[in-house]
Scaffold this active site. Structure first.
Site, short mmCIF file in Angstrom:
data_model
loop_
_atom_site.label_atom_id
_atom_site.label_comp_id
_atom_site.label_asym_id
_atom_site.label_seq_id
_atom_site.Cartn_x
_atom_site.Cartn_y
_atom_site.Cartn_z
N LYS A 1 -11.35 0.85 -1.54
CA LYS A 1 -10.33 1.51 -2.38
C LYS A 1 -10.90 1.67 -3.80
O LYS A 1 -11.70 2.56 -4.01
CB LYS A 1 -9.04 0.69 -2.36
CG LYS A 1 -8.62 0.24 -0.96
CD LYS A 1 -7.93 1.32 -0.20
CE LYS A 1 -7.31 0.88 1.09
NZ LYS A 1 -8.13 0.82 2.27
N HIS B 1 -5.43 -3.30 -2.45
CA HIS B 1 -5.08 -2.40 -3.57
C HIS B 1 -4.95 -3.14 -4.90
O HIS B 1 -4.67 -2.52 -5.92
CB HIS B 1 -3.79 -1.65 -3.26
CG HIS B 1 -3.93 -0.75 -2.08
ND1 HIS B 1 -4.43 0.53 -2.17
CD2 HIS B 1 -3.68 -0.97 -0.76
CE1 HIS B 1 -4.46 1.07 -0.97
NE2 HIS B 1 -4.01 0.18 -0.09
N SER C 1 0.79 -1.23 0.00
CA SER C 1 0.00 0.00 0.00
C SER C 1 0.82 1.28 0.00
O SER C 1 0.33 2.33 -0.41
CB SER C 1 -0.93 0.01 1.20
OG SER C 1 -0.19 -0.11 2.39
C1 LIG Z 1 -3.20 -3.28 2.32
C2 LIG Z 1 -4.31 -2.74 3.16
N1 LIG Z 1 -5.02 -3.58 3.92
C3 LIG Z 1 -6.03 -3.14 4.68
C4 LIG Z 1 -6.38 -1.82 4.72
C5 LIG Z 1 -7.49 -1.36 5.59
O1 LIG Z 1 -8.63 -1.20 4.84
P1 LIG Z 1 -9.80 -0.23 5.32
O2 LIG Z 1 -9.37 1.16 4.99
O3 LIG Z 1 -11.00 -0.69 4.55
O4 LIG Z 1 -9.94 -0.44 6.79
C6 LIG Z 1 -5.69 -0.91 3.93
C7 LIG Z 1 -6.08 0.53 3.93
O5 LIG Z 1 -5.35 1.41 4.11
C8 LIG Z 1 -4.61 -1.37 3.14
O6 LIG Z 1 -3.90 -0.52 2.41
#
Ligand SMILES: Cc1ncc(COP(=O)(O)O)c(C=O)c1O
Length: 382
Positions: free
Chosen positions: A240, A209, A174
């Site tokens: 996302k 992502h 991310s």
């Molecule tokens: C790789 C990854 N996993 C999980 C999340 C968490 O997702 P959410 O924003 O829906 O809580 C994010 C968000 O930033 C992320 O980038």
């Protein structure tokens, strides 16, 4: 009470502040009455405010009202929740799927449900913080392998004795926008599970992502042409590229049923409102019906990367719309971010402890115009 600690954060240039929008999310936003070109949103395909999504949300509110009023297990879900789970399972080519309230909730709920006492988790060092927290909540032992380093992972898997071994990786990282070496990890798991009737090595992948972006939107596994297996558990978010809110975990029926029965963040939390679920359903349909969205995103991504590379910026191994611009120090990153903000570009600095190396995390979307990208590159040039 925390004044000294806060002062210390400020002195280290790592004090966090919120800048709220006065406009919808999008490639152009308004903050404090001023318009900005936004290069920080994860709404990669511009679906957060797509007319079809808004219409689905309005219809769902008319039919189901707003609040869900209870957890899924206590009647908080509507028929739309089941429909989204079915649609997600088909989209990901899996038997079953389960909705979570966020990606954070999914990782902190699913990982402890899968990785029990006596098990071992092998986690990439750059995995998302929600995975780190999921590992902390699990009773299994966690081993961190160097970023995308298959030989390190192999070595650890060989050395560590455990009842069940769970490899955890982001599909797309991310903060760096690079893609996990899923083919290598997949082949490694195939080999290790080959002679056993009951797979003892699982792969849990967070495709927050990758979903909506890679593999015609189906995600990182599809990107590499890899077929789902019973030992693969795919997590992804609706928050996302799908422009909505919430997350899913997809896999074999029994695995998903186990998660439903054990993931505390699923069991002990109020269900998402039906209108949010309706938005996710509409977004999946938009992705399936409009391949041009992902195509446009790719074109915009290439244009941006070409521009920043020409100026000599280091974007490391980014292969996706997440483009890290590393400047070497917190001060320089903050300076650059503030300069861009003055120039009408919103591209916040990401600093420790979120990442080890400070950076501007640019995210390009399908809704950016050529002019938006030109303005960005022009500002970087100056
Ligand atoms: C790789 C990854 N996993 C999980 C999340 C968490 O997702 P959410 O924003 O829906 O809580 C994010 C968000 O930033 C992320 O980038």
């Amino acid at each position: 009470m925390f004044r000294e600690s806060l002062t210390s954060l400020k002195e280290k240039n790592i004090f966090r502040e919120i800048k709220d929008r006065e406009s919808p999310q999008g490639s152009r936003i308004i903050i404090n009455g001023k318009r900005y070109i936004n290069f920080s949103s994860n709404d990669y395909l511009g679906l957060a405010n797509h007319p079809a999504v808004i219409k689905a949300v309005k219809n769902a509110i008319s039919k189901f009202g707003f609040g869900s009023g209870a957890s899924r297990l206590l009647g908080g879900g509507s028929t739309l929740h089941k429909e989204l789970e079915k649609k997600t399972a088909i989209f990901k080519r899996r038997e079953s799927a389960l909705i979570f309230n966020s990606g954070y909730a999914a990782n902190t709920g699913v990982i402890p449900a899968l990785a029990e006492e006596g098990d071992a988790v092998f986690s990439d060092e750059l995995n998302h913080s929600s995975i780190v927290d999921g590992c902390r909540l699990s009773k299994a032992k966690t081993f961190i392998y160097r970023h995308k380093d298959i030989s390190h992972l192999k070595g650890l898997l060989k050395k560590v004795k455990a009842r069940k071994k769970i490899i955890i990786t982001d599909g797309v990282f991310s903060m760096d926008g690079d893609i996990a070496p899923l083919k290598d990890i997949y082949n490694l798991c195939l080999k290790l599970n080959a002679n056993s009737l009951k797979p003892s090595v699982l792969l849990y992948m967070d495709d927050a992502h990758g979903t909506g972006i890679l593999g015609d939107g189906r995600g990182s596994l599809e990107h590499f042409g890899l077929k789902p297996k019973s030992w693969i558990i795919q997590m992804g978010t609706f928050s996302k590229a799908l422009g909505s809110l919430g997350a899913f975990v997809a896999g074999d029926k029994d695995t998903i049923s186990w998660i439903l029965n054990n993931a505390r963040s699923f069991i002990f939390s109020t269900a998402l409102p039906s209108c949010v679920i309706a938005a996710s359903i509409a977004s999946i349909k938009l992705i399936e019906d409009n391949p041009s969205l992902i195509k446009k995103l790719r074109i915009n991504r290439e244009r941006t990367v070409k521009g920043v590379l020409k100026l000599g910026y280091d974007i490391t191994d980014s292969e996706t719309p997440i483009i890290p611009i590393k400047t070497g120090s917190i001060e320089k990153t903050l300076q650059l971010s503030r300069y861009l903000f003055k120039k009408g570009i919103y591209a916040p600095a990401i600093r420790p402890p979120t990442v080890k190396e400070p950076r501007i995390r640019l995210t390009v979307t399908a809704t950016h115009t050529d002019e938006d990208i030109e303005i960005l590159i022009g500002a970087f040039n100056k």
